[in-house]
Design an enzyme around this catalytic site. Sequence first.
Site, mmCIF file in Angstrom:
data_model
loop_
_atom_site.group_PDB
_atom_site.id
_atom_site.type_symbol
_atom_site.label_atom_id
_atom_site.label_comp_id
_atom_site.label_asym_id
_atom_site.label_seq_id
_atom_site.Cartn_x
_atom_site.Cartn_y
_atom_site.Cartn_z
ATOM 1 N N THR A 1 12.341 -12.551 -22.331
ATOM 2 C CA THR A 1 12.405 -13.736 -21.177
ATOM 3 C C THR A 1 13.203 -14.561 -21.255
ATOM 4 O OG1 THR A 1 10.534 -15.025 -19.898
ATOM 5 C CG2 THR A 1 10.225 -14.777 -22.240
ATOM 6 N N ARG B 1 22.456 -13.003 -7.573
ATOM 7 C CA ARG B 1 22.493 -12.869 -8.763
ATOM 8 C C ARG B 1 21.224 -11.822 -9.551
ATOM 9 N NH1 ARG B 1 18.393 -14.024 -13.065
ATOM 10 N NH2 ARG B 1 19.324 -14.717 -14.895
ATOM 11 N N GLY C 1 19.513 -10.873 -12.926
ATOM 12 C CA GLY C 1 19.098 -11.006 -14.389
ATOM 13 C C GLY C 1 19.042 -9.837 -15.420
ATOM 14 N N GLY D 1 18.526 -14.863 -18.557
ATOM 15 C CA GLY D 1 18.903 -13.294 -18.519
ATOM 16 C C GLY D 1 20.317 -13.285 -18.988
ATOM 17 N N THR E 1 8.101 -15.135 -16.224
ATOM 18 C CA THR E 1 8.458 -13.589 -16.249
ATOM 19 C C THR E 1 7.514 -12.877 -17.024
ATOM 20 O OG1 THR E 1 10.866 -14.046 -15.783
ATOM 21 C CG2 THR E 1 10.258 -11.816 -16.857
#
Length: 336
Positions: free
Chosen positions: A244, A221, A223, A247, A193
């Site tokens: 990062t 889902r 995060g 989450g 990420t």
Amino acid sequence: MKRRNFIKNASLSGVGLAIGTSLTNCAEKAPIKNEKIIASSEKASLPLVIATWNFPNATTKAWETFQEGKSALDAVEQGCKVEEADLNNTTVGNGASPDRDGNVTLDSCIMNSKGDCGSVVYLQNITHAISVARKVMEDTPHVMLAGKGAEQFAYESGFKKEDLLTESSKKAWEEWKVKSEYKPIINIENHDTIGMLAVDKNGDICGACTTSGLAYKMAGRVGDSPIIGAGLFVDNEIGAAVATGLGEEVMKTVGSFLVVELMRQGKSPQEACEEAIKRIVSKPNSNYKNFQVGYIAVNKKGETGSYSIHKNFSMSKFQDGKNTNTQSDYFIKEEK
Ligand code: SD4
């Protein structure tokens, strides 16, 4: 694996890391001077850009954007777009790993130095989620658009529909489906990420974050990465932070807002990142050994910091015409 088993395993394991219209919603604050932070030492060389992980192409693009005379907001958007377009980055944008049903869904947010922000969650079929998030901030009265509404808004804003599931991501997903095991995997390979913070030559700060979240996550889902205050927070009086890792744990502690508030109380970016990680690991029943979380932060002076639970997290930085990537300090020292 049956969905019920998946849910049970996920909660037991901590879930593995297969790893504006200007907005009235983000309230404008009365300026608060924190003399402890602002007056205590000289400013670092500005502008500067920092990012989670080792993303030299992204920080270079952000730096070049500054060199073209563009803003910190342009810098973080352009920087993040590099990773969104990179088919080898399986955690961001085009080429990202899908959810357990085979759908690639993206989460992204952006925040400027005035406290305006925009976000998209569960966005499908659009590579540059970060640019859609910016459009939400600049062209709508809202902060966050989700799912079909976000996708529809993107098309109306001129974005093109694309298939984000590459042959190799599809193959990996099909292999994963054979066992459908959702195990905690804490290695660096599964984290990509991009969270990026940029400070312009006047000291004004902007930030962005973009991801596909966790590989083979449950359908629906979302995060931390598109959640203002969790995945990203910018307070131009104090500094900014971005997260990062897993989450769920970042959201439970409102991590990025926490890091910025700790800097407001006088902590350095490094100390603030460390304290925010300690809040996660010191929770009752925390199974932090099974997941990774990392923060990076910058304050108004251009000082930076980063910290994670496990080793191998790193921070990229472009400053003084130089690109660097530095391993972050981490909590679990006994790890080999
Ligand atoms: C999420 N924080 O969706 C993201 C994942 C991540 O590197 O950062 N991966 O939970």
